[in-house]
Write a protein that holds these residues in place. Structure first.
Motif, PDB file in Angstrom:
ATOM      1  N   ALA A 123       0.879  -1.207  -0.157  1.00  0.00           N
ATOM      2  CA  ALA A 123      -0.013   0.077   0.086  1.00  0.00           C
ATOM      3  C   ALA A 123       0.651   1.415  -0.079  1.00  0.00           C
ATOM      4  O   ALA A 123       0.822   2.137  -0.791  1.00  0.00           O
ATOM      5  N   GLU A 124       1.794   1.211   0.810  1.00  0.00           N
ATOM      6  CA  GLU A 124       2.679   2.432   0.754  1.00  0.00           C
ATOM      7  C   GLU A 124       3.644   2.572  -0.302  1.00  0.00           C
ATOM      8  O   GLU A 124       3.943   3.503  -0.764  1.00  0.00           O
ATOM      9  N   PHE A 125       3.883   1.363  -1.037  1.00  0.00           N
ATOM     10  CA  PHE A 125       4.583   1.518  -2.227  1.00  0.00           C
ATOM     11  C   PHE A 125       3.724   2.128  -3.321  1.00  0.00           C
ATOM     12  O   PHE A 125       4.306   3.204  -3.773  1.00  0.00           O
ATOM     13  N   HIS A 126       2.586   1.888  -3.383  1.00  0.00           N
ATOM     14  CA  HIS A 126       1.624   2.634  -4.491  1.00  0.00           C
ATOM     15  C   HIS A 126       1.447   4.019  -4.155  1.00  0.00           C
ATOM     16  O   HIS A 126       1.316   4.890  -4.830  1.00  0.00           O
ATOM     17  N   THR A 127       1.438   4.288  -2.450  1.00  0.00           N
ATOM     18  CA  THR A 127       1.342   5.811  -2.451  1.00  0.00           C
ATOM     19  C   THR A 127       2.294   6.377  -2.767  1.00  0.00           C
ATOM     20  O   THR A 127       2.140   7.654  -3.268  1.00  0.00           O
ATOM     21  N   GLU A 128       3.687   5.957  -2.477  1.00  0.00           N
ATOM     22  CA  GLU A 128       4.949   6.705  -3.061  1.00  0.00           C
ATOM     23  C   GLU A 128       4.919   6.965  -4.441  1.00  0.00           C
ATOM     24  O   GLU A 128       5.276   7.819  -5.047  1.00  0.00           O
ATOM     25  N   LEU A 129       4.323   5.804  -5.326  1.00  0.00           N
ATOM     26  CA  LEU A 129       4.490   5.995  -6.616  1.00  0.00           C
ATOM     27  C   LEU A 129       3.416   6.822  -7.163  1.00  0.00           C
ATOM     28  O   LEU A 129       3.665   7.602  -8.312  1.00  0.00           O
ATOM     29  N   GLU A 130       2.354   7.140  -6.804  1.00  0.00           N
ATOM     30  CA  GLU A 130       1.540   8.253  -6.929  1.00  0.00           C
ATOM     31  C   GLU A 130       1.957   9.612  -6.986  1.00  0.00           C
ATOM     32  O   GLU A 130       1.862  10.486  -7.632  1.00  0.00           O
TER      33      GLU A 130
ATOM     34  N   VAL B 332      -5.441  -0.981 -25.738  1.00  0.00           N
ATOM     35  CA  VAL B 332      -6.416   0.112 -25.177  1.00  0.00           C
ATOM     36  C   VAL B 332      -5.598   1.009 -24.305  1.00  0.00           C
ATOM     37  O   VAL B 332      -5.784   2.315 -24.326  1.00  0.00           O
ATOM     38  N   ALA B 333      -4.818   0.387 -23.607  1.00  0.00           N
ATOM     39  CA  ALA B 333      -4.138   1.526 -22.598  1.00  0.00           C
ATOM     40  C   ALA B 333      -3.298   2.603 -23.319  1.00  0.00           C
ATOM     41  O   ALA B 333      -3.115   3.706 -22.915  1.00  0.00           O
ATOM     42  N   GLU B 334      -2.752   2.250 -24.453  1.00  0.00           N
ATOM     43  CA  GLU B 334      -1.980   3.042 -25.288  1.00  0.00           C
ATOM     44  C   GLU B 334      -2.888   4.186 -25.829  1.00  0.00           C
ATOM     45  O   GLU B 334      -2.624   5.221 -25.944  1.00  0.00           O
ATOM     46  N   LYS B 335      -3.851   3.561 -26.520  1.00  0.00           N
ATOM     47  CA  LYS B 335      -4.764   4.311 -27.410  1.00  0.00           C
ATOM     48  C   LYS B 335      -5.258   5.443 -26.320  1.00  0.00           C
ATOM     49  O   LYS B 335      -5.596   6.524 -27.048  1.00  0.00           O
ATOM     50  N   PHE B 336      -5.814   5.172 -25.147  1.00  0.00           N
ATOM     51  CA  PHE B 336      -6.303   6.062 -24.317  1.00  0.00           C
ATOM     52  C   PHE B 336      -5.411   6.414 -23.227  1.00  0.00           C
ATOM     53  O   PHE B 336      -5.701   7.163 -22.115  1.00  0.00           O
ATOM     54  N   ALA B 337      -4.174   6.396 -23.541  1.00  0.00           N
ATOM     55  CA  ALA B 337      -3.052   6.938 -22.413  1.00  0.00           C
ATOM     56  C   ALA B 337      -3.215   8.448 -21.776  1.00  0.00           C
ATOM     57  O   ALA B 337      -3.239   8.617 -20.790  1.00  0.00           O
ATOM     58  N   SER B 338      -3.580   9.444 -22.918  1.00  0.00           N
ATOM     59  CA  SER B 338      -3.969  10.783 -22.398  1.00  0.00           C
ATOM     60  C   SER B 338      -5.047  10.712 -21.482  1.00  0.00           C
ATOM     61  O   SER B 338      -5.063  11.351 -20.592  1.00  0.00           O
ATOM     62  N   ALA B 339      -5.979  10.100 -21.879  1.00  0.00           N
ATOM     63  CA  ALA B 339      -7.222  10.142 -21.191  1.00  0.00           C
ATOM     64  C   ALA B 339      -7.007   9.672 -19.516  1.00  0.00           C
ATOM     65  O   ALA B 339      -7.372  10.350 -18.740  1.00  0.00           O
ATOM     66  N   PHE B 340      -6.353   8.660 -19.585  1.00  0.00           N
ATOM     67  CA  PHE B 340      -6.255   7.881 -18.262  1.00  0.00           C
ATOM     68  C   PHE B 340      -5.094   8.893 -17.673  1.00  0.00           C
ATOM     69  O   PHE B 340      -5.453   9.014 -16.410  1.00  0.00           O
ATOM     70  N   SER B 341      -4.372   9.544 -18.076  1.00  0.00           N
ATOM     71  CA  SER B 341      -3.275  10.104 -17.104  1.00  0.00           C
ATOM     72  C   SER B 341      -3.881  11.621 -16.786  1.00  0.00           C
ATOM     73  O   SER B 341      -3.734  11.926 -15.604  1.00  0.00           O
ATOM     74  N   SER B 342      -4.893  12.094 -17.803  1.00  0.00           N
ATOM     75  CA  SER B 342      -5.622  13.149 -17.185  1.00  0.00           C
ATOM     76  C   SER B 342      -6.676  12.816 -16.080  1.00  0.00           C
ATOM     77  O   SER B 342      -7.000  13.914 -15.285  1.00  0.00           O
ATOM     78  N   ASP B 343      -7.132  11.779 -15.986  1.00  0.00           N
ATOM     79  CA  ASP B 343      -7.950  11.292 -14.969  1.00  0.00           C
ATOM     80  C   ASP B 343      -6.909  10.992 -13.658  1.00  0.00           C
ATOM     81  O   ASP B 343      -7.655  10.464 -12.542  1.00  0.00           O
ATOM     82  N   GLY B 344      -5.546  10.894 -13.866  1.00  0.00           N
ATOM     83  CA  GLY B 344      -4.751  10.365 -12.796  1.00  0.00           C
ATOM     84  C   GLY B 344      -5.054   8.718 -12.491  1.00  0.00           C
ATOM     85  O   GLY B 344      -4.969   8.321 -11.503  1.00  0.00           O
ATOM     86  N   THR B 345      -5.508   8.120 -13.515  1.00  0.00           N
ATOM     87  CA  THR B 345      -5.613   6.678 -13.234  1.00  0.00           C
ATOM     88  C   THR B 345      -4.715   5.694 -13.919  1.00  0.00           C
ATOM     89  O   THR B 345      -4.785   4.551 -13.870  1.00  0.00           O
ATOM     90  N   ASN B 346      -3.604   6.426 -14.374  1.00  0.00           N
ATOM     91  CA  ASN B 346      -2.848   5.650 -15.041  1.00  0.00           C
ATOM     92  C   ASN B 346      -1.906   4.560 -14.349  1.00  0.00           C
ATOM     93  O   ASN B 346      -2.008   3.393 -14.738  1.00  0.00           O
TER      94      ASN B 346
END
Lengths: 267, 489
Positions: A123-130, B332-346
């Motif tokens: 969990a901490e690993f991913h927190t740092e990663l963010e 899919v991950a590559e195609k929408f990479a920009s969308a995912f990174s703007s959502d912070g879900t990358n």
């Protein structure tokens, strides 16, 4: 340059020399002196006062803590590593606007990720990663740790072990060795569930030992419940969970009564 | 991240008691009515009146302009007084001649002894106006001044207004990208609110702080604050939704997927229908969390009104995970990479790779009773120097984690699947059924508890005695529910 800074710099030079000599006892002693000296600087976190030599002092302090982190890896002290890393962190995050980036930043961040992985603090690993930017994730040191975590989660243990040969920094070796031990335990745990039996030879390859004797010793120490017979290792399979024959009557009665009570309140 | 800011502005609730009449009185008239409402609220200490005033203000915010604002200020305060000049300084000058007309009609309707409530309200009004006009730097100055003023006031009737001010204060700093600057102030305000038992303020400020931390991805600090800040029954639905959303995000990052899913789904469900941006964001995160949990979200999730387009990347992602195809997942991950990174879900999507493999493996295990590991590697499309050994250890781990029920024959290089047991011979269905019933009952109880009865509604005129009796009954019922809630389930 004011005399106090000069004094700290000189002390730090002696500290660096001691590290090169691998004289770790002297290092530890000098490090505590350095830390005490650093408390005299007002420009350091948390106060961040804007003194004229702020940049110089901050750089010096950051350098000292970076070396402290590396030292704690060398003396194989994980707790000290964690402490020093947290002392160092504000210099990377809060002071980033004041200082030019340190070349050591990514190796040390990667090292910390690796430590979290070894200690299984995912969990901490991913927190740092963010906290890392997209460009930081491309850095070989960080990427190494991230890929390790992925292989580890997938179960591709071979990849974890081969990664030891491609370490981006010499200090990584210590943690990689620790990781190898963790991986071995994981493999043993998986094999127990996945196989009925294995030949000792195969087990040796899988657990990455060079001789059969080591395998036997490992099994005796860590998994005494396994049986070795005619050159085969037999795993004690966990008993299959039998389908439930008994009705948990008390629980059911309780549930039904509570439904009745709730329904009464609604109607 | 910016979408959910909009939530508060699009309040669906129309001002119930003051419908805008068809003749639509001038904006200035309405503002005066609002300030009268606040005044009565302040004298009678009825917080609800002030809340209504705020809702009404939000309704007319689009109609605000410089002349109306300055006319309103002139009527609320003595021109030339300290407060007046301070506030008027923030209003941009306009060479408009119809000002005269407005001032002419604005003979002091309001009593001139200005209440602090009115002053704070004017700050709020000016601030909203500045933000709408995209004058962010003035908005920053104005909000900072208002926060400094609020610190010296300690009246319960101001709390509602203050919580709104906090929100716009943070918003104006976010719009200029200086969120980190105000963290200290927000923390100080939160402490003050806690000491004054201003629960609405605490709620708002806690959310603003969480938002502040999450803006910089400081999940660690956010979680530390969240777990230590006092929690209580939510006062505002909007704030509660946000809290749930932030909580869901934190838990996702920290791999507590089950709890995260619950918070995110609840946030999406509780959010007002008009807060589309917020609901889309909740849905995006919820989809990923469910995928990480190994669930496949239903198609209807992606087909909700107004969301199809925004959720498209996540729909394709789900599809890839459902099939268990690593290649497709990668594309899919590559195609929408920009969308995912703007959502912070990358980073979360990187975590999903593992689930894709698991699903693929599960499909294989169901379809074949016996399959060679080489074929498994081929079907999963593992691209590594030693695919068979990788496949073997991946299968072994999946078996240990209980994802598939199989054994491996190392000598022959086979994976042998076991017969799947009959799920209906276990207690599983009973448990699932129970949890659903519990959910429904809980929902009903919460709905009962949330009901509010207006004390003097015109429809039924009940005698004082009757009302007392009814209220007593209601209280008993509520108490009853609260008590039983503790010891059940």
């Amino acid at each position: 340059m004011d005399p106090r800074t000069t004094e700290v710099s000189q002390l730090f030079e002696r500290f660096k020399a001691a590290i090169l000599r691998k004289d770790f006892d002297t290092c530890t002693k000098l490090l505590s002196q350095l830390k005490i000296a650093l408390t005299g600087f007002k420009s350091l976190p948390p106060s961040f006062e804007k003194t004229p030599n702020a940049v110089h002092e901050l750089t010096l302090a950051r350098d000292i803590y970076e070396h402290a982190v590396v030292l704690s890896v060398k003396i194989e002290d994980q707790d000290a590593f964690e402490r020093h890393f947290f002392q160092l962190k504000p210099y990377y995050t809060d002071a980033s606007g004041r200082l030019p980036p340190s070349p050591q930043e990514y190796p040390i961040l990667g090292l910390n990720l690796l430590r979290l992985l070894v200690q299984n603090r995912i969990a901490e690993f991913h927190t740092e990663l963010e906290l890392l930017s997209a460009s930081a994730l491309e850095n070989p040191c960080i990427k190494h740790a991230v890929e390790l975590e992925q292989s580890f989660m997938e179960g591709a243990y071979n990849r974890v072990l081969t990664a030891r040969q491609t370490v981006p920094h010499e200090t990584y070796v210590y943690f990689m060795d620790l990781l190898a031990k963790t991986v071995r335990d994981e493999i043993a745990g998986c094999s127990e569930k996945a196989y009925d039996s294995l030949s000792v030879n195969d087990a040796r390859q899988m657990l990455l030992y060079s001789s059969d004797k080591e395998v036997v010793e490992y099994i005796k120490e860590e998994h005494p419940e396994w049986e070795i017979k005619n050159g085969f290792v037999f795993f004690q399979r966990a008993k299959e969970s039998v389908p439930c024959k008994e009705i948990p009557s008390l629980q059911l009665i309780n549930q039904t009564l509570s439904y009745a009570r709730e329904l009464e309140r609604i109607v | 991240m910016t979408q959910d800011v909009e939530m508060k502005e699009q309040q669906p609730t129309p001002a119930p008691a003051n419908p805008v009449s068809p003749t639509s009185p001038s904006v200035l008239e309405q503002l005066k009515d609002i300030s009268a409402l606040i005044e009565t609220g302040a004298y009678t200490r009825e917080v609800r009146r002030i809340m209504r005033a705020i809702r009404w203000t939000i309704q007319i915010r689009k109609k605000l302009n410089v002349s109306v604002l300055s006319a309103f200020l002139n009527s609320a305060f003595v021109p030339g007084s300290e407060v007046h000049s301070r506030l008027a300084a923030y209003i941009p000058k306009e060479d408009d001649q119809d000002m005269e007309v407005d001032i002419g009609t604005s003979v002091t309707l309001l009593s001139k002894h200005s209440l602090p409530e009115i002053e704070i309200y004017c700050y709020l009004l000016v601030l909203i106006f500045l933000i709408d006009q995209k004058r962010y730097d003035e908005a920053k100055a104005c909000s900072s001044a208002s926060i400094a003023r609020i610190k010296n006031l300690n009246r319960r009737t101001i709390d509602v207004l203050a919580s709104r001010l906090y929100f716009y204060y943070s918003l104006s700093y976010e719009l200029t990208g200086d969120l980190a600057e105000i963290r200290g102030t927000l923390l100080a305000l939160h402490r003050t609110a806690t000491l004054r038992h201003d629960e609405l303020g605490q709620e708002t400020l806690l959310n603003l702080l969480l938002r502040n931390y999450l803006h910089y991805n400081l999940y660690d600090k956010a979680e530390k604050l969240r777990s230590k800040a006092p929690r209580f029954e939510a006062h505002s639905n909007q704030q509660f939704c946000r809290y749930l959303f932030y909580l869901g995000k934190i838990r996702t990052i920290q791999l507590e997927y089950t709890d995260a899913k619950e918070s995110l789904l609840q946030a999406a469900r509780k959010a007002p229908v008009s807060a589309l941006g917020f609901r889309i964001l909740c849905n995006k995160w919820a989809v990923i969390v469910r995928l990480l949990l190994g669930e496949i979200p239903e198609r209807t999730v992606f087909m909700q009104k107004g969301m199809e387009k925004a959720l498209r990347p996540y729909f394709e992602l789900t599809n890839a995970v459902r099939i268990g195809d690593l290649e497709l997942f990668k594309t899919v991950a590559e195609k929408f990479a920009s969308a995912f990174s703007s959502d912070g879900t990358n980073n979360l999507i990187v975590r999903l790779r593992h689930n894709v493999i698991r699903t693929g493996l599960r499909n294989i295990s169901i379809s074949y009773s016996k399959i060679s590991l080489a074929d498994v590697a081929k079907k999963l499309r593992l691209d590594s120097p030693n695919p068979i050994a990788d496949a073997e250890s991946i299968v072994a781990k999946a078996i240990r984690d209980g994802a598939i029920d199989a054994t491996i024959d190392h000598a022959c290089g086979w994976m042998i699947s076991k017969e799947t047991g009959d799920i209906y011979s276990t207690n599983e269905p009973q448990i699932a059924f129970n949890s659903r019933i519990a959910f429904c009952l809980n929902m009903h109880n919460e709905a009962v508890r949330a009901l509010r009865f207006p004390p003097n509604s015109d429809k039924e005129k009940e005698s004082a005695e009757k009302r007392r009796e009814r209220q007593q009954q209601e209280q008993e019922l509520a108490k009853h529910i609260a008590e039983e809630d503790d010891d059940e389930f």
